[in-house]
Design a protein around this motif. Structure first.
Motif, PDB file in Angstrom:
ATOM      1  N   VAL A 195       1.399  -1.712   0.402  1.00 25.87           N
ATOM      2  CA  VAL A 195      -0.592  -0.103   0.016  1.00 25.87           C
ATOM      3  C   VAL A 195       0.456   1.048   0.439  1.00 25.87           C
ATOM      4  O   VAL A 195       0.599   2.451   0.246  1.00 25.87           O
ATOM      5  CB  VAL A 195      -0.945  -0.033   1.197  1.00 25.87           C
ATOM      6  CG1 VAL A 195      -1.928  -1.154   1.229  1.00 25.87           C
ATOM      7  CG2 VAL A 195       0.173   0.078   2.832  1.00 25.87           C
ATOM      8  N   GLN A 196       2.271   1.315   0.327  1.00 21.84           N
ATOM      9  CA  GLN A 196       3.148   2.704   0.748  1.00 21.84           C
ATOM     10  C   GLN A 196       4.522   2.170   0.254  1.00 21.84           C
ATOM     11  O   GLN A 196       5.148   1.195   0.771  1.00 21.84           O
ATOM     12  CB  GLN A 196       2.369   2.913   1.652  1.00 21.84           C
ATOM     13  CG  GLN A 196       3.492   4.244   1.941  1.00 21.84           C
ATOM     14  CD  GLN A 196       3.225   4.971   3.011  1.00 21.84           C
ATOM     15  OE1 GLN A 196       2.691   4.634   4.308  1.00 21.84           O
ATOM     16  NE2 GLN A 196       3.651   6.593   2.809  1.00 21.84           N
ATOM     17  N   ASN A 197       5.054   2.914  -0.789  1.00 22.98           N
ATOM     18  CA  ASN A 197       6.149   2.709  -0.717  1.00 22.98           C
ATOM     19  C   ASN A 197       7.284   3.557   0.219  1.00 22.98           C
ATOM     20  O   ASN A 197       7.173   5.018   0.013  1.00 22.98           O
ATOM     21  CB  ASN A 197       7.519   2.899  -2.259  1.00 22.98           C
ATOM     22  CG  ASN A 197       8.193   2.538  -2.556  1.00 22.98           C
ATOM     23  OD1 ASN A 197       9.196   3.637  -1.111  1.00 22.98           O
ATOM     24  ND2 ASN A 197       8.894   2.900  -3.188  1.00 22.98           N
ATOM     25  N   ILE A 198       7.510   3.395   1.514  1.00 28.91           N
ATOM     26  CA  ILE A 198       7.831   4.234   2.326  1.00 28.91           C
ATOM     27  C   ILE A 198       9.120   5.141   2.094  1.00 28.91           C
ATOM     28  O   ILE A 198       9.357   5.443   3.925  1.00 28.91           O
ATOM     29  CB  ILE A 198       8.004   3.324   3.918  1.00 28.91           C
ATOM     30  CG1 ILE A 198       9.643   2.494   3.651  1.00 28.91           C
ATOM     31  CG2 ILE A 198       6.619   2.186   3.799  1.00 28.91           C
ATOM     32  CD1 ILE A 198       9.340   1.449   5.062  1.00 28.91           C
ATOM     33  N   GLY A 199       9.866   5.318   1.432  1.00 36.50           N
ATOM     34  CA  GLY A 199      11.027   5.731   1.526  1.00 36.50           C
ATOM     35  C   GLY A 199      12.170   5.439   2.102  1.00 36.50           C
ATOM     36  O   GLY A 199      13.303   6.340   2.010  1.00 36.50           O
ATOM     37  N   PHE A 200      12.450   3.656   2.906  1.00 40.23           N
ATOM     38  CA  PHE A 200      13.406   3.456   2.718  1.00 40.23           C
ATOM     39  C   PHE A 200      14.049   2.139   1.707  1.00 40.23           C
ATOM     40  O   PHE A 200      13.439   2.050   1.225  1.00 40.23           O
ATOM     41  CB  PHE A 200      13.172   2.885   3.772  1.00 40.23           C
ATOM     42  CG  PHE A 200      14.209   2.138   4.479  1.00 40.23           C
ATOM     43  CD1 PHE A 200      15.146   3.173   5.545  1.00 40.23           C
ATOM     44  CD2 PHE A 200      14.996   1.374   4.776  1.00 40.23           C
ATOM     45  CE1 PHE A 200      16.154   2.432   6.113  1.00 40.23           C
ATOM     46  CE2 PHE A 200      15.898   0.823   5.506  1.00 40.23           C
ATOM     47  CZ  PHE A 200      16.153   1.617   5.813  1.00 40.23           C
TER      48      PHE A 200
END
Length: 280
Positions: A195-200
């Motif tokens: 549901v989300q690419n968390i930027g890590f």
């Protein structure tokens, strides 16, 4: 003159290592597939294991494999000086106090996973909710710092996190996408979604005790000397692009692709820069 001396040292070093094998105690993680894990027969497997096997001889390293354990236990052993080598690890400020790291050999993004039968969520809408994350994993401190209002539940590994999601005991989990796909396939669990690419991004390296410089030198030179075709074959064996693509919603494909391409570009640039430096 200095460049000539350095060149001789670089060329001569593998010959010295070939005559002086170095024994190292390797601590494999028990359940971090597809990178490093113990199968049902008790054998160590995974991408990181295959890479280690490929570079051990060129680096003149004799690998003593310790019993597989959780990452949290392995890091505690490292602090006590009981191991010499860890794989599949991302550098952090805390870990760098007692560990040094090789060049990264693979990069994968961390994502937010939720059940596919629930409402749309992201890390901003999960305040006060329970979200699982690997204890001692590099991403744990990242998400705790950025999203302190979430009720983070530290678990032993991604398999436990996915089981808790399946049982409805957590609202979501954070893990790297390759690990989730690997575990979900093994467990035949399909009721989940990204549901989300968390930027890590996980840029995974080998780690060794701070101060044991020779281990790092041997590993780095062997990694840089690995033929590109061999490296690509190992990556393709353990990381299936089609499975990753199928797991990512269309709305996140561009973000995911950008993260992967940036990671690969970084690794290629680092590899070329180091190769150029070695031949200067």
């Amino acid at each position: 003159m200095l460049k000539f001396v350095l060149l001789i040292a670089v060329l001569w070093m593998p010959l010295v290592w070939a005559q002086t094998p170095l024994q190292v105690r390797f601590a494999p993680e028990k359940d971090y597939g597809p990178f490093i894990y113990q199968d049902e027969q008790g054998q160590i497997r995974g991408l990181s294991w295959d890479i280690l096997q490929a570079i051990a001889e060129p680096a003149a390293l004799q690998i003593q494999t310790l019993p597989a354990s959780s990452l949290a236990s392995i890091l505690e052993m490292a602090k006590l000086g009981q191991i010499d080598l860890i794989s599949s690890l991302r550098p952090t400020a805390e870990r760098s106090e007692y560990l040094s790291f090789t060049y990264p050999y693979v990069a994968v993004p961390a994502v937010l996973i939720a059940r596919d039968d629930g409402a749309a969520v992201d890390l901003f809408s999960l305040q006060g909710k329970s979200v699982a994350v690997g204890k001692g994993y590099a991403v744990e401190s990242f998400v705790q710092d950025k999203f302190p209002n979430i009720a983070w539940l530290a678990v032993n590994d991604d398999r436990e996190a996915l089981l808790l999601l399946k049982q409805g005991k957590v609202d979501a989990l954070v893990a790297d996408i390759a690990s989730v796909i690997f575990i979900a396939k093994a467990e035949q669990y399909r009721q989940w979604r990204v549901v989300q690419n968390i930027g890590f991004q996980y840029q995974l390296s080998f780690a060794y005790p701070k101060g044991q410089v020779e281990i790092g030198q041997r590993l780095n030179q062997a990694l840089l000397s690995m033929p590109l075709a061999q490296r690509e074959a190992l990556l393709a064996r353990w990381l299936n692009p089609e499975q990753i693509k199928d797991a990512i919603p269309y709305s996140l494909i561009l973000k995911y692709s950008a993260a992967v391409l940036a990671g690969l570009a970084l690794l290629c640039a680092l590899w070329l820069w180091r190769r150029r430096g070695s031949s200067a």
